[in-house]
Design a protein around this motif. Structure first.
Motif, mmCIF file in Angstrom:
data_model
loop_
_atom_site.group_PDB
_atom_site.id
_atom_site.type_symbol
_atom_site.label_atom_id
_atom_site.label_comp_id
_atom_site.label_asym_id
_atom_site.label_seq_id
_atom_site.Cartn_x
_atom_site.Cartn_y
_atom_site.Cartn_z
ATOM 1 N N ASP A 1 4.064 -4.052 -0.470
ATOM 2 C CA ASP A 1 2.788 -4.662 -0.712
ATOM 3 C C ASP A 1 2.803 -6.351 0.178
ATOM 4 O O ASP A 1 3.842 -7.047 -0.272
ATOM 5 C CB ASP A 1 2.190 -4.877 -2.012
ATOM 6 C CG ASP A 1 0.822 -5.500 -1.826
ATOM 7 O OD1 ASP A 1 0.043 -5.205 -1.221
ATOM 8 O OD2 ASP A 1 0.722 -6.454 -2.886
ATOM 9 N N VAL B 1 -5.536 7.442 2.298
ATOM 10 C CA VAL B 1 -7.057 7.059 2.035
ATOM 11 C C VAL B 1 -7.643 7.684 3.165
ATOM 12 O O VAL B 1 -8.866 8.565 2.819
ATOM 13 C CB VAL B 1 -7.518 5.657 2.204
ATOM 14 C CG1 VAL B 1 -8.856 5.311 1.802
ATOM 15 C CG2 VAL B 1 -6.342 4.920 0.721
ATOM 16 N N ALA C 1 -0.126 4.161 2.976
ATOM 17 C CA ALA C 1 -0.813 4.495 1.940
ATOM 18 C C ALA C 1 -2.225 4.650 2.245
ATOM 19 O O ALA C 1 -3.186 5.389 2.026
ATOM 20 C CB ALA C 1 -0.912 3.265 1.080
ATOM 21 N N GLN C 2 -2.660 3.957 3.346
ATOM 22 C CA GLN C 2 -3.996 3.698 4.198
ATOM 23 C C GLN C 2 -4.268 4.964 4.642
ATOM 24 O O GLN C 2 -5.189 5.629 4.874
ATOM 25 C CB GLN C 2 -4.295 2.647 5.047
ATOM 26 C CG GLN C 2 -4.248 1.440 4.281
ATOM 27 C CD GLN C 2 -5.714 1.323 3.599
ATOM 28 O OE1 GLN C 2 -6.629 2.044 3.738
ATOM 29 N NE2 GLN C 2 -5.404 0.365 2.328
ATOM 30 N N SER D 1 2.344 0.156 3.128
ATOM 31 C CA SER D 1 0.834 0.079 2.984
ATOM 32 C C SER D 1 0.221 0.765 4.102
ATOM 33 O O SER D 1 -1.021 1.287 3.788
ATOM 34 C CB SER D 1 0.633 -1.677 3.034
ATOM 35 O OG SER D 1 1.263 -1.967 2.073
ATOM 36 N N ASP D 2 0.769 0.843 5.241
ATOM 37 C CA ASP D 2 -0.030 1.607 6.262
ATOM 38 C C ASP D 2 -0.034 3.041 5.976
ATOM 39 O O ASP D 2 -1.081 3.936 6.094
ATOM 40 C CB ASP D 2 0.544 1.427 7.708
ATOM 41 C CG ASP D 2 0.264 0.308 8.287
ATOM 42 O OD1 ASP D 2 -0.660 -0.265 8.106
ATOM 43 O OD2 ASP D 2 0.941 -0.058 9.203
ATOM 44 N N ALA E 1 -4.399 1.325 -2.908
ATOM 45 C CA ALA E 1 -5.319 1.407 -1.647
ATOM 46 C C ALA E 1 -6.594 2.064 -2.223
ATOM 47 O O ALA E 1 -7.718 1.854 -1.635
ATOM 48 C CB ALA E 1 -4.502 1.928 -0.528
ATOM 49 N N HIS F 1 1.417 2.211 -4.159
ATOM 50 C CA HIS F 1 0.859 1.604 -2.976
ATOM 51 C C HIS F 1 -0.418 2.413 -2.738
ATOM 52 O O HIS F 1 -1.618 1.551 -2.341
ATOM 53 C CB HIS F 1 1.566 1.679 -1.727
ATOM 54 C CG HIS F 1 2.609 0.517 -1.941
ATOM 55 N ND1 HIS F 1 3.778 0.626 -2.530
ATOM 56 C CD2 HIS F 1 2.877 -0.914 -1.463
ATOM 57 C CE1 HIS F 1 4.665 -0.526 -2.483
ATOM 58 N NE2 HIS F 1 3.881 -1.545 -1.716
ATOM 59 N N THR F 2 -0.338 3.679 -2.869
ATOM 60 C CA THR F 2 -1.647 4.701 -2.477
ATOM 61 C C THR F 2 -2.681 4.353 -3.580
ATOM 62 O O THR F 2 -3.840 4.070 -3.246
ATOM 63 C CB THR F 2 -1.076 5.924 -2.425
ATOM 64 O OG1 THR F 2 -0.175 6.017 -1.286
ATOM 65 C CG2 THR F 2 -2.334 6.810 -1.898
ATOM 66 N N GLU G 1 -8.838 0.054 -4.250
ATOM 67 C CA GLU G 1 -9.453 -1.170 -3.265
ATOM 68 C C GLU G 1 -10.539 -0.504 -2.369
ATOM 69 O O GLU G 1 -11.284 -1.130 -2.068
ATOM 70 C CB GLU G 1 -8.281 -1.672 -2.450
ATOM 71 C CG GLU G 1 -7.500 -2.884 -3.412
ATOM 72 C CD GLU G 1 -6.467 -3.353 -2.547
ATOM 73 O OE1 GLU G 1 -6.153 -2.958 -1.370
ATOM 74 O OE2 GLU G 1 -5.795 -4.380 -2.967
#
Length: 337
Positions: free
Chosen positions: A175, A234, A230-231, A227-228, A19, A15-16, A22
């Protein structure tokens, strides 16, 4: 500039990686595929199948791809398994991390993000638990992660490395577009088990301990959508590239749900009941764990987008249904004509 992601074909790692891609980052992955899947690595991203503790491999990847940052996920993560095989966890988690750090120092990589865990706190004196709370892990899993945090701190102090250690609370979901999710056979995550029961793959779900000092007797956890999370990685990378100082951060939402409340959330989103049985407490389980999130919100440019238990459950269920359909389709194709 390229980011090396160890364990990038696994659940949180993939997932990371998604991210990061993207966000426009150049990414390279090392994963031994013991619990990961090569199909989870986006097309065009180099995947080296090997051990993150193999210094020759890591140094070669760093130099070939111009790596300036490492995000380290590779390791073993099951508390109960660590109680049965502590040496395996110290090998896979602590020793692998030591070798990876050595390769980073040798190659001059000064930005490092480490996948740690709230298990380092043990049973906290109070909740929400802040980062400065005492660290008293109850399992070899938690100990192995804490040892790596200590090694990371000492290595950074000696070599001018900057790092972010992210202490995950309970990671769940998938995801939102159902491109990837938790696919490991025999996973022990509560949400995973619950959606397996909701899709008819389990006859029942067991709750380990209903006599804890909590409102309904079951353990309390702070769930964070994968997903949070993973962000957050980032955002941590951006923080380090801006020259951010070494920091340890809790990754959660600051809200706790009991095991029984979580099961009910899955029942609601699935529109289906399933059997629940009770069993004795498990060694190493923590009574209640909820994050104090003030530091991460003040330090990183990070705003959760999926902070809702039913949203997390719905995304996990959508992914599980996709997995089940794929398996059933494969089984039909495998039937002899």
């Amino acid at each position: 500039m390229t980011v090396l992601v160890t364990g990038g074909a696994g659940y949180i790692g993939s997932h990371t990686v998604l991210a990061l891609v993207e966000a426009g980052e150049s990414v390279v992955v090392i994963d031994n595929l013991s619990t990961g899947f090569s199909s989870f690595v986006p097309e065009g991203i180099p995947l080296f199948i090997g051990d993150a503790g193999d210094e020759n491999l890591v140094e070669g990847v760093i130099r070939t791809h111009g790596v300036d940052a490492i995000i380290h996920f590779a390791g073993s993560v099951i508390v109960s398994e660590s109680m049965r095989d502590p040496l395996g966890y110290y090998r896979n988690n602590t020793m692998t991390s030591r070798n990876l750090l050595s390769a980073a120092v040798t190659c001059g990589v000064n930005n490092f993000i480490f996948s740690s865990t709230a298990a380092v706190y043990g049973n906290p004196d109070r909740t929400p638990v802040p980062e400065e709370a005492p660290t008293r892990p109850l399992s070899p899993y938690g100990c192995s992660k804490l040892m790596t945090e200590i090694m990371l701190h000492d290595t950074a102090s000696a070599n001018g490395m900057n790092y972010v250690a992210l202490r995950y609370f309970n990671v769940a979901g998938a995801d939102p577009q159902a491109r990837i999710g938790l696919a490991t056979i025999g996973a022990t995550h509560l949400l995973k088990i619950a959606v397996e029961a909701a899709t008819g793959q389990r006859a029942q779900i067991e709750v380990y301990g209903t006599d804890y000092p909590t409102p309904d007797g079951s353990c309390i956890r702070d769930f964070i959508h994968v997903s949070d999370l993973a962000q957050a990685h980032v955002a941590a990378l951006a923080y380090l590239r801006r020259g951010g100082a070494p920091v340890t951060l809790n990754c959660g939402y600051g809200r706790g749900y009991s095991v029984l409340e979580t099961i009910e959330a899955v029942r609601r989103v699935a529109g289906r009941n399933f059997a629940v049985s009770t069993a004795a407490r498990r060694p190493g389980d923590i009574v209640a764990m909820v994050a104090d999130t003030r530091r991460i919100r003040a330090t990183l440019d990070w705003t959760p987008r999926h902070d809702d238990l039913e949203t997390i459950a719905a995304d996990a269920l959508r992914w599980e249904r996709k997995l089940l359909a794929q398996r059933q389709g494969f089984d039909r194709q495998a039937i002899p004509a």
